[in-house]
Write a protein that holds these residues in place. Sequence first.
Motif, PDB file in Angstrom:
ATOM      1  N   TYR A 380      31.774  50.149  31.050  1.00 11.01           N
ATOM      2  CA  TYR A 380      32.325  51.501  31.032  1.00 11.01           C
ATOM      3  C   TYR A 380      33.261  51.695  32.227  1.00 11.01           C
ATOM      4  CZ  TYR A 380      32.120  56.660  31.283  1.00 11.01           C
ATOM      5  OH  TYR A 380      32.420  57.994  31.341  1.00 11.01           O
ATOM      6  N   HIS A 381      34.546  51.960  31.962  1.00 10.76           N
ATOM      7  CA  HIS A 381      35.529  52.195  33.029  1.00 10.76           C
ATOM      8  C   HIS A 381      35.477  51.085  34.081  1.00 10.76           C
ATOM      9  CE1 HIS A 381      37.197  56.230  32.223  1.00 10.76           C
ATOM     10  NE2 HIS A 381      36.028  56.494  31.669  1.00 10.76           N
ATOM     11  N   ARG A 382      35.434  49.841  33.639  1.00 17.66           N
ATOM     12  CA  ARG A 382      35.165  48.763  34.588  1.00 17.66           C
ATOM     13  C   ARG A 382      36.339  47.799  34.777  1.00 17.66           C
ATOM     14  NH1 ARG A 382      28.940  46.691  34.755  1.00 17.66           N
ATOM     15  NH2 ARG A 382      27.937  48.734  34.777  1.00 17.66           N
ATOM     16  N   ASP A 383      37.554  48.250  34.618  1.00 21.14           N
ATOM     17  CA  ASP A 383      38.693  47.340  34.761  1.00 21.14           C
ATOM     18  C   ASP A 383      38.681  46.625  36.111  1.00 21.14           C
ATOM     19  OD1 ASP A 383      40.560  48.122  32.283  1.00 21.14           O
ATOM     20  OD2 ASP A 383      39.657  49.931  33.095  1.00 21.14           O
ATOM     21  N   VAL A 384      38.312  47.336  37.163  1.00 22.85           N
ATOM     22  CA  VAL A 384      38.303  46.737  38.489  1.00 22.85           C
ATOM     23  C   VAL A 384      37.240  45.645  38.598  1.00 22.85           C
ATOM     24  CG1 VAL A 384      36.684  48.382  39.524  1.00 22.85           C
ATOM     25  CG2 VAL A 384      38.402  47.284  40.963  1.00 22.85           C
ATOM     26  N   LEU A 385      36.217  45.715  37.751  1.00 21.37           N
ATOM     27  CA  LEU A 385      35.165  44.707  37.758  1.00 21.37           C
ATOM     28  C   LEU A 385      35.389  43.632  36.694  1.00 21.37           C
ATOM     29  CD1 LEU A 385      32.009  46.950  38.338  1.00 21.37           C
ATOM     30  CD2 LEU A 385      33.323  45.626  40.007  1.00 21.37           C
ATOM     31  N   LEU A 386      36.618  43.557  36.190  1.00 19.55           N
ATOM     32  CA  LEU A 386      36.965  42.517  35.218  1.00 19.55           C
ATOM     33  C   LEU A 386      38.130  41.660  35.725  1.00 19.55           C
ATOM     34  CD1 LEU A 386      36.868  44.741  31.984  1.00 19.55           C
ATOM     35  CD2 LEU A 386      35.077  43.202  32.802  1.00 19.55           C
ATOM     36  N   GLU A 387      38.450  41.801  37.001  1.00 18.01           N
ATOM     37  CA  GLU A 387      39.658  41.171  37.519  1.00 18.01           C
ATOM     38  C   GLU A 387      39.527  39.667  37.725  1.00 18.01           C
ATOM     39  OE1 GLU A 387      40.314  43.463  41.003  1.00 18.01           O
ATOM     40  OE2 GLU A 387      41.396  45.063  39.958  1.00 18.01           O
ATOM     41  N   THR A 388      38.318  39.175  37.978  1.00 18.29           N
ATOM     42  CA  THR A 388      38.144  37.741  38.250  1.00 18.29           C
ATOM     43  C   THR A 388      37.275  37.102  37.171  1.00 18.29           C
ATOM     44  OG1 THR A 388      36.113  38.029  39.553  1.00 18.29           O
ATOM     45  CG2 THR A 388      38.221  38.261  40.719  1.00 18.29           C
ATOM     46  N   PRO A 389      37.369  35.795  36.981  1.00 18.76           N
ATOM     47  CA  PRO A 389      36.521  35.125  35.982  1.00 18.76           C
ATOM     48  C   PRO A 389      35.029  35.349  36.219  1.00 18.76           C
ATOM     49  CG  PRO A 389      38.309  33.678  36.645  1.00 18.76           C
ATOM     50  CD  PRO A 389      38.371  34.859  37.560  1.00 18.76           C
ATOM     51  N   ALA A 390      34.596  35.346  37.485  1.00 19.69           N
ATOM     52  CA  ALA A 390      33.173  35.543  37.771  1.00 19.69           C
ATOM     53  C   ALA A 390      32.716  36.940  37.351  1.00 19.69           C
ATOM     54  CB  ALA A 390      32.900  35.326  39.258  1.00 19.69           C
ATOM     55  N   LYS A 391      33.545  37.947  37.626  1.00 20.49           N
ATOM     56  CA  LYS A 391      33.188  39.310  37.233  1.00 20.49           C
ATOM     57  C   LYS A 391      33.191  39.454  35.713  1.00 20.49           C
ATOM     58  CE  LYS A 391      34.902  41.476  41.477  1.00 20.49           C
ATOM     59  NZ  LYS A 391      35.941  42.350  42.069  1.00 20.49           N
ATOM     60  N   ARG A 392      34.137  38.809  35.055  1.00 28.43           N
ATOM     61  CA  ARG A 392      34.174  38.873  33.588  1.00 28.43           C
ATOM     62  C   ARG A 392      32.941  38.178  33.002  1.00 28.43           C
ATOM     63  NH1 ARG A 392      39.722  38.109  34.632  1.00 28.43           N
ATOM     64  NH2 ARG A 392      39.706  35.881  34.119  1.00 28.43           N
TER      65      ARG A 392
END
Length: 691
Positions: A380-392
Amino acid sequence: MTRRSLATTVAAAFAAACLLPAAAPAAGPAVPAAVPLATGWQKLADPGNEGVGAGYWRPDTRHTWKPAVVPSVITGATTEAAFKGSVEWYRTTFTAPPATAGFTDDVHFEQVRRTAQVWLNGVALGRHEDPYVPFDLPTRGALRPGARNVLVVRVDNRKSSRVREGWWNWGGITRPVSLVPRGALELRDAGVLSDVRCADGGGDCRAAARLDGTLVNRSDHPIAAPRVTLALSDGRTLTRTFAARSLAPGEETHVQFELPVPDAHLWSPQDPHLYGVTVTTSAGDVAQQVDRWRTGLRSVTVEDGMLNLNGRQLQLRGAAVQEDVPGRGPALTDADIAQTVAELKAVHANVTRAHYLLNPKLLDALDAAGIMVWSQAPIYHRDVLLETPAKRDTALATVRGTILQARNHPSVITHSVANELSPVPDTTPGTAAFLAAARSLAASLDPTIPVSVDLLSYPGYARQRAYAAFPLLGINSYFGWYTGKAEHSVAKLSDLGPYLDHMRRLYPTQGLEVTEFGAESTFAGPASEKETYAFQTDYLRRVLAIIEQRPFIGGAIYWTLREFAVKPHWVGGVSRPGVERNSIHHKGLITYDGRRKPAWSLAEHDFASTADYRSVSPAAAAGVADETGGPGRLEALGLALGLLLLLALDGWVIAGVWRRRARARSGRGVAGTRSGQRAEATQEAAGARAA
């Protein structure tokens, strides 16, 4: 025979060889039952986060523990301090059952919000950081069979400010805990999927139950004859056994096979028929695991831009839910679950929606009640937490865990992988990469229902390839309530209709559903004033009218059935001077303490009077409507011109064919005639393709 067809034939023959026509009940000792760890719990606050160093995890710690209930939340208060989160320790003392030869045990947690660290008899079992999906931790020899054991759980619900969620930051062991025996052979993530194919209109359907899971050899020796037996029962019993290949110690293999169900009794809101499921996993003739639940068979597809159930076009009407009961938050009791379902039935909802995986007991109850579920992973509203492969990867693990638990429920009609990410994912690389990976993952875990994603609804953005790849799109609309962004205003409710028309033009083949809309209400006043009960009622009426005028929109889900806690000092879209704002989200049709608002009656009437299925052709449903409900003027003109052009082109093709045939009959020889006929056939075919 081509190499591809040969490979297909060989694969089919191998699969047929692995499916045994009959399955005898597995012999040997019975599989031991799971043991609920529901009593004897205590808790200890750790405001300074000193518990690890102070040895709270030791079974003989002498700190002062207080009695506790599990499931529960750390605190039921909705204060600013509580929202920031804290650290709390839980422990229980229990006597484990005697050991069963060939079996070890896992501790199973249905949910811990947010982070859990677990010790058994002073031995660290592991850590889990996803607050919304269940998890298992092997006891790794720390369990003392037939003796006293101490289980300790450190719960940390301090939330990073980067994690955005539209609900309260509840913490605690919020769902049950149990001790689960595991044999040498384990079937993980067992799912029985509904593979049903229906003709248009739902007249003719063929059905099969598809078992999917992963076989794991947990032992230190090879297992030569692993088998999985699926039994489906509703008065008659259908059975099929799959013989898997041998597994070396620690090895795993994917298992998938189908059990045909002739004359299947399909699940639907009007007739929520359920089959009993028994899945027996055996090593040779010895049962290692037995799983039981109930499921239904149904077909969910998107055809010609419309969402279909069992071959018929759906009309969704319902309200979303948050698992939030005053004082208990998401730690729902059986009575809470029954009340939620009863309220959905009372408002005549045929669908509900949530931002995270619902309680399995609630999903079971929705299955039985015939209420469909728009299931969603809490990305939810997590674009900033999708920026790196580990976060994805972290986000994808949440998507995976959500789908694996939801896919056994016939009420679940879609797996939504995210909510309200960037409106321009095509130029947001991390978000685009996540969406592509999540869509592929969801389709692989459950290919029997459409994958979806729920969108922020702002006008003025171009078509996004990342969203166009999904067969089903949820539209979260707050036109007429919030103001939106500069150059992307949603301030006027009158702009909703044109926006929906534009969305159909941007995404002509996707199923489109309004999955979220609502207005706050807290006091009596005129309909012209925001936050009054009358404004909410009028807002609901107008939005539903706009949607009803557009048959290409497959339905509407109001946000929400009940009010819930969201965050301290929640404004909710409107400010009133001198009014103290609390932490409650006031868009619900029912207040936080259980009183029905005036808008409830309007929703109840509209939902009750809206048929579950739409009786229009797909072509008509795909049309774009204006505010009056008819085709837009430009669209109607375009259709008329297109029809005239098509008629003219047909006439030109037909005239050309007759001229060529006349020339062919005017004295050519036999060979010339045949050559001319071949040429005419080629030209006719080319003309038809051009037309």
